[in-house]
Design a protein around this motif. Structure first.
Motif, mmCIF file in Angstrom:
data_model
loop_
_atom_site.group_PDB
_atom_site.id
_atom_site.type_symbol
_atom_site.label_atom_id
_atom_site.label_comp_id
_atom_site.label_asym_id
_atom_site.label_seq_id
_atom_site.Cartn_x
_atom_site.Cartn_y
_atom_site.Cartn_z
ATOM 1 N N THR A 40 59.957 9.842 20.037
ATOM 2 C CA THR A 40 59.738 9.805 21.481
ATOM 3 C C THR A 40 58.882 10.989 21.881
ATOM 4 N N ALA A 41 57.623 10.752 22.140
ATOM 5 C CA ALA A 41 56.711 11.828 22.535
ATOM 6 C C ALA A 41 56.465 11.760 24.034
ATOM 7 N N LYS A 42 56.928 12.775 24.744
ATOM 8 C CA LYS A 42 56.699 12.883 26.175
ATOM 9 C C LYS A 42 56.064 14.237 26.463
ATOM 10 N N PRO A 43 55.303 14.353 27.570
ATOM 11 C CA PRO A 43 54.627 15.618 27.871
ATOM 12 C C PRO A 43 55.556 16.820 27.853
ATOM 13 N N GLY A 44 56.727 16.704 28.480
ATOM 14 C CA GLY A 44 57.646 17.839 28.540
ATOM 15 C C GLY A 44 58.127 18.257 27.168
ATOM 16 N N LYS A 45 58.445 17.278 26.335
ATOM 17 C CA LYS A 45 58.916 17.586 24.984
ATOM 18 C C LYS A 45 57.830 18.262 24.167
ATOM 19 N N LEU A 46 56.607 17.720 24.206
ATOM 20 C CA LEU A 46 55.511 18.301 23.442
ATOM 21 C C LEU A 46 55.178 19.695 23.938
ATOM 22 N N ASN A 47 55.191 19.891 25.255
ATOM 23 C CA ASN A 47 54.948 21.223 25.818
ATOM 24 C C ASN A 47 55.956 22.228 25.290
ATOM 25 N N ARG A 48 57.205 21.842 25.279
ATOM 26 C CA ARG A 48 58.277 22.737 24.840
ATOM 27 C C ARG A 48 58.126 23.090 23.354
ATOM 28 N N ILE A 49 57.890 22.086 22.536
ATOM 29 C CA ILE A 49 57.740 22.329 21.100
ATOM 30 C C ILE A 49 56.507 23.188 20.835
ATOM 31 N N PHE A 50 55.413 22.887 21.521
ATOM 32 C CA PHE A 50 54.161 23.634 21.359
ATOM 33 C C PHE A 50 54.398 25.117 21.623
ATOM 34 N N ALA A 51 55.135 25.414 22.686
ATOM 35 C CA ALA A 51 55.391 26.812 23.060
ATOM 36 C C ALA A 51 56.334 27.501 22.085
ATOM 37 N N GLN A 52 57.205 26.740 21.431
ATOM 38 C CA GLN A 52 58.195 27.332 20.528
ATOM 39 C C GLN A 52 57.643 27.650 19.146
ATOM 40 N N VAL A 53 56.481 27.136 18.823
ATOM 41 C CA VAL A 53 55.942 27.289 17.465
ATOM 42 C C VAL A 53 55.958 28.727 16.953
ATOM 43 N N GLN A 103 47.062 4.018 24.625
ATOM 44 C CA GLN A 103 46.113 5.056 25.021
ATOM 45 C C GLN A 103 46.587 5.847 26.240
ATOM 46 N N ILE A 104 47.063 5.153 27.255
ATOM 47 C CA ILE A 104 47.474 5.841 28.481
ATOM 48 C C ILE A 104 48.598 6.832 28.186
ATOM 49 N N SER A 105 49.593 6.397 27.448
ATOM 50 C CA SER A 105 50.720 7.263 27.105
ATOM 51 C C SER A 105 50.283 8.424 26.220
ATOM 52 N N TYR A 106 49.416 8.133 25.278
ATOM 53 C CA TYR A 106 48.936 9.159 24.340
ATOM 54 C C TYR A 106 48.199 10.273 25.082
ATOM 55 N N VAL A 107 47.237 9.877 25.902
ATOM 56 C CA VAL A 107 46.453 10.879 26.640
ATOM 57 C C VAL A 107 47.343 11.634 27.627
ATOM 58 N N ALA A 108 48.257 10.930 28.281
ATOM 59 C CA ALA A 108 49.154 11.571 29.252
ATOM 60 C C ALA A 108 50.089 12.569 28.590
ATOM 61 N N THR A 109 50.350 12.390 27.295
ATOM 62 C CA THR A 109 51.224 13.313 26.570
ATOM 63 C C THR A 109 50.489 14.577 26.140
ATOM 64 N N ILE A 110 49.253 14.423 25.674
ATOM 65 C CA ILE A 110 48.518 15.559 25.114
ATOM 66 C C ILE A 110 47.692 16.306 26.156
ATOM 67 N N ASP A 111 47.065 15.578 27.074
ATOM 68 C CA ASP A 111 46.134 16.213 28.017
ATOM 69 C C ASP A 111 46.746 17.370 28.819
ATOM 70 N N PRO A 112 48.005 17.263 29.296
ATOM 71 C CA PRO A 112 48.574 18.375 30.077
ATOM 72 C C PRO A 112 48.648 19.699 29.322
ATOM 73 N N LEU A 113 48.612 19.657 28.007
ATOM 74 C CA LEU A 113 48.668 20.899 27.238
ATOM 75 C C LEU A 113 47.479 21.814 27.532
ATOM 76 N N PHE A 114 46.344 21.204 27.868
ATOM 77 C CA PHE A 114 45.142 21.999 28.143
ATOM 78 C C PHE A 114 45.288 22.825 29.422
ATOM 79 N N VAL A 115 46.165 22.381 30.313
ATOM 80 C CA VAL A 115 46.329 23.059 31.604
ATOM 81 C C VAL A 115 47.321 24.212 31.444
ATOM 82 N N GLY A 116 46.868 25.410 31.636
ATOM 83 C CA GLY A 116 47.747 26.574 31.559
ATOM 84 C C GLY A 116 48.076 27.021 30.152
ATOM 85 N N ALA A 117 47.404 26.460 29.144
ATOM 86 C CA ALA A 117 47.677 26.871 27.765
ATOM 87 C C ALA A 117 47.236 28.313 27.541
#
Length: 230
Positions: A40-53, A103-117
Motif C-alpha cells: 500500500t503506497a500512499k503519499p503520507g507513508k512514502l513521505n514518512r519512510i523517505f524522511a526516516q532513511v 498512473q494517477i495514483s503513482y504520480v500522486a504518491t511520488i510527486d509530493p516528495l519534491f515539495v519541501g524536500a
C-alpha cells in the motif's frame, strides 16, 4: 518507460549493493519498508519512510562489505551507483517499490516528495528520474531542478543521468548545458551532450565565450569541442 525485465534487473542490482553497504538491521528495515510500499503506497507513508532513511540506513563495516562483495563474486555493472551515498541508494530503491499500475495514483504518491524536500532527498529524487514510471510526468520537476542553485542537486540532474537528454525539450536542455558551464560542472559527465548539440545552443555558447574572453576570464575547453560539432 523501462520494461519489466529491465526493472527487475535494476532492482536486483540495487539490492546487491544495499546488502553489502548496509548494516544488517538497516537492510532488514529497508526491506520491510519496501514490502509495505508494494502493499500500500500512499503519499503520507512514502513521505514518512523517505524522511526516516538516515536513521536506519546505517553503513556496514567497510571491510565486511568488501569481503561480502568478493565472496559473492558480484560484478556490478553500474559503478557510479557504488559511489552514491547510502541514503541516496536507499531512497531511490524505495521509489522503485511504489506500484506503477495506475498512473494517477503513482504520480500522486511520488510527486509530493519534491515539495519541501531537503537537499539529500532532492538528490535522490533527481537521480531516480530515469528509473521512474511515466517519465513524461517528471519533465516539469526536472526543469525546476535545473533552476536550483544547490550544487549537489544540479549534479544529480546533470551528471550520469540519462533523463535530461531523452525527455527535455531543446530550450530546457540548452538552459541546463549553459548552467553546467556557468557553475563549473564536469560537463563530460552529461549524457547525450554531443548528440543534442544544436544551433541555438552553439549561439548561446559563442556569446558566453565572448563575454568570458572580454572579461579576461578562462573558458572551459569543452565549449570549443561542442561548438565544432555545429
Amino acid at each position: 518507460m523501462i520494461n519489466n525485465n529491465a526493472m527487475e534487473a535494476i532492482d536486483s542490482l540495487f539490492m546487491d549493493i544495499l546488502e553489502t553497504r548496509l548494516h544488517p538491521e538497516g537492510y532488514g528495515w529497508l526491506c520491510e519498508q519496501g514490502a509495505a510500499l508494494r502493499s500500500t503506497a500512499k503519499p503520507g507513508k512514502l513521505n514518512r519512510i523517505f524522511a526516516q532513511v538516515p536513521r536506519f540506513a546505517i553503513k556496514a563495516d567497510p571491510e565486511l562489505a568488501a569481503q561480502q562483495l568478493a565472496q559473492g563474486g558480484k560484478q556490478l555493472p553500474v559503478n557510479a551507483m557504488r559511489e552514491w551515498l547510502i541514503d541516496t541508494l536507499s531512497r531511490v530503491w524505495l521509489l522503485l517499490q511504489v506500484p506503477d499500475g495506475d498512473q494517477i495514483s503513482y504520480v500522486a504518491t511520488i510527486d509530493p516528495l519534491f515539495v519541501g524536500a531537503e537537499v539529500n532527498e532532492l538528490v535522490a529524487l533527481y537521480k531516480s528520474l530515469e528509473l521512474l514510471a511515466y517519465p513524461e510526468q517528471w519533465i516539469t520537476r526536472c526543469e525546476e531542478g535545473i533552476r536550483s542553485n544547490i550544487g549537489s542537486v544540479l549534479e544529480a540532474i546533470m551528471c550520469n543521468n540519462n533523463y535530461p537528454a531523452v525527455y527535455l525539450k531543446e530550450a530546457a536542455w540548452n538552459q541546463m548545458i549553459l548552467k553546467a558551464f556557468f557553475t563549473d560542472k564536469d560537463v563530460r559527465r552529461i549524457r547525450g551532450l554531443e548528440q543534442r548539440m544544436n544551433p541555438r545552443l552553439k549561439a548561446a555558447l559563442e556569446d558566453y565565450v565572448q563575454e568570458r574572453t572580454a572579461a579576461g576570464r578562462s573558458v572551459n575547453p569543452e565549449i570549443y569541442k561542442l561548438m565544432e560539432l555545429q
